[in-house]
Design an enzyme around this catalytic site. Sequence first.
Site, short mmCIF file in Angstrom:
data_model
loop_
_atom_site.label_atom_id
_atom_site.label_comp_id
_atom_site.label_asym_id
_atom_site.label_seq_id
_atom_site.Cartn_x
_atom_site.Cartn_y
_atom_site.Cartn_z
CG ASP A 38 -2.19 -0.78 1.17
OD1 ASP A 38 -1.77 -1.62 -0.06
OD2 ASP A 38 -2.68 -1.06 1.74
CE LYS A 116 -16.00 -27.44 -18.39
NZ LYS A 116 -16.76 -26.19 -17.35
CE1 TYR A 226 -9.62 -21.58 -20.93
CE2 TYR A 226 -10.29 -20.82 -18.66
CZ TYR A 226 -10.48 -21.07 -19.96
OH TYR A 226 -11.99 -20.60 -20.02
CB CYS A 409 -33.46 -11.09 20.27
SG CYS A 409 -32.13 -12.03 19.93
CB CYS A 412 -31.19 -9.90 24.55
SG CYS A 412 -31.49 -9.01 23.47
CB CYS A 433 -28.35 -8.64 21.81
SG CYS A 433 -28.97 -10.23 20.72
C1 9MJ Z 1 -11.41 -24.08 -17.49
N1 9MJ Z 1 -13.25 -23.57 -17.96
O1 9MJ Z 1 -11.72 -24.09 -16.67
C2 9MJ Z 1 -10.33 -24.12 -21.12
N2 9MJ Z 1 -10.81 -23.59 -19.10
O2 9MJ Z 1 -9.78 -24.38 -22.81
C3 9MJ Z 1 -9.82 -24.79 -19.43
N3 9MJ Z 1 -12.00 -24.07 -20.18
C4 9MJ Z 1 -9.96 -24.27 -22.18
N4 9MJ Z 1 -9.24 -24.60 -20.44
C5 9MJ Z 1 -9.94 -24.10 -24.15
N5 9MJ Z 1 -8.97 -24.68 -18.23
C6 9MJ Z 1 -11.47 -23.77 -24.75
C7 9MJ Z 1 -11.75 -23.78 -23.48
#
Ligand code: 9MJ
Length: 678
Positions: A38, A116, A226, A409, A412, A433
Amino acid sequence: MAPADPAARAVELRSLLRHHDYRYYVLDDPEASDAQYDALKRELVALEEAHPELITPDSPTQRVGAPPAVQFAAVSHRERMFSLDNAMAAEELDAWVARVERALGRPAAGFACEPKIDGLAVSLTYERGRLVVGATRGDGAVGEDITANLRTIGAIPLALLGDDLPEVMEVRGEVYMPLAAFEELNRAQAEAGERLFVNPRNAAAGAVRQKDPAITATRRLSIWVYQIGFQRGGPAFAGHGESLAWLRSAGFPVNPTSRHCNDPTAVRDYVQRAEAARHDFPYQTDGVVVKVDSLAEQRELGFTARSPRWAVAYKFPPEEETTRLLAIAVNVGRTGAVTPYAVLEPVFVGGATITNATLHNQDEVARKDLRVGDTVIIRRAGEVIPEVVGPVPSLRTGAEKVWQMPEECPFCGSPIVRRPGEAVARCTGGFACPSRLREYLAHFAGRGGMDIEGLGYKTIDMLLREGLIADPADLFSLGKDDLISRERWGEVSVGNLLAAIDGARDRPLARVLTALGIPLVGGTVARVLARRFRRLDAVLAASEEELSAIDGIGPEIAGSLRAWAEDPDNRRLVAKLEAAGVRLADPEEEGVDRSRLAGVTLVITGTLAGFSREQARVAVEDRGGKVAGSVSKKTTAVVVGESPGSKAQKAQELGVPLLDEAAFVRLLAEGPAALPAG
Ligand code: 9MJ
């Protein structure tokens, strides 16, 4: 002290902040404390306020600030953003592996496995390492331009790290809301009587599509990146895992649980372990994405009309169970809000045994038509948030009972009231309370508030049980003799606690304001108020008009502050804190004469080199002067900075003297004697 070379210092500060962002968001291994971070950020803000010409769009100070959008512009993706085919069971995953092998005519050389993330897919385009566009997936071909909103997410780098940066690179990832942020948001929504978000995914999607980036900025979103989409220039990659490693080195958060798997057995093993661990993650995962790792093999496999053949999304089975709603009980929170929760016959769902689930407020109970005795569906949406989806009406026997908010309540005995227009019912017991007091104390002493180390729920419960305190101000009159004989409290622990409490006597005003738990006054608003007023009594004396005129304070916050300030319980608390020696004000500048500018009214126009507007105002008000917004015959003088507005001209027309910055500094130091004659 002003740096000798402001431009060089600005570059240095930005580089330091980027480094600390990388340690924090990417490596999850911060080097600097929040306070150190900060301090660097504040130094950069001050430097940029003094030298606006030094501001760059990728400065870490420039994340929020774009005006609200009326409509999001359309963005054509340079490469289609595909969605993935799902595999709903282990057999479907095996079938996908077999299809890949058939299409290649040999087993794939290896796989990349990733959790995912159940969030919102976004595309981020960088040109020469600078973020230029952020967009939603949309229909895959055309998305919406949400750059201003995505810039507010701290985990998204505005500028990339490293030397071999591509000319253009489009990266893809999932914006998500961490579970803790989601719960906090829904708690606040419930208390404000606003609609609740069904799950973190919807909350993230709503936040990212806000018209006002300032709202997105408050929603504590994050991202896992990803995939690389379009790329021109920069490093060449042979495999997906390799590209993820590079993304990480460039400053993108890449999920650390992603793994390379050599063969289908290793993939199945990864999937099993991910499923077993899914509730240990601080975000929501709904499966595993498996990708053929080799980019050459990916090209060989290509796409169907809908999705890549080289990837599949394995979905975890849903986690819902039914159980019985034994009772509906209530909690009383720190503001006195009475929150109903379900008492359930214990049920194992989503990796844990659930016995309770919040029902948020009275209207939620009615909307779901939950009756005591019902068979109910329980869903575990994530690590710690069991949710009552609703009743199974077909299993009703007729013995189920409609629930009503208690009139008194349970902690209390005070009446519970619900003011018209509010979603929340409140206990009227105040600090009498015990439930309300306990929650209030935990907040008061907590990290965002007075930050009293060692004063957690356990100690609070002891203090309440032993009758040592009846309100937060009583903490400051605790003595050694009150504590020393208690179980597990010795010389050292008592000494530490008392020293920590004593240390809280001179917390900055912003912390005190946060600690007081005034509805809608969190850390950011508290800092604005502290900077503007410097003293708690001045904050509490300000009118609604005065408060709403401050940047960052809307009429709702102003109203909430006024209501809080007028409550006699709160007045008593403030008086008692003051009597206990809590500072309730930020320290004055050394050697300032509080009446030096008495009777002086200034108007400031243009940019000053050494002061922000707020700093200039505070400097004048600390000396007993006033700063007005418009020039009149009553104005003592107009301070003119760089690029002044029409106020300078108006002053000349009215014969009000103009002061440059040097003359303003003299006026602050010497008082009206420094004003030009006449
Ligand atoms: C998710 N939703 O975690 C893809 N995704 O790769 C990961 N989606 C993805 N990869 C190509 N880990 C199209 C979507």
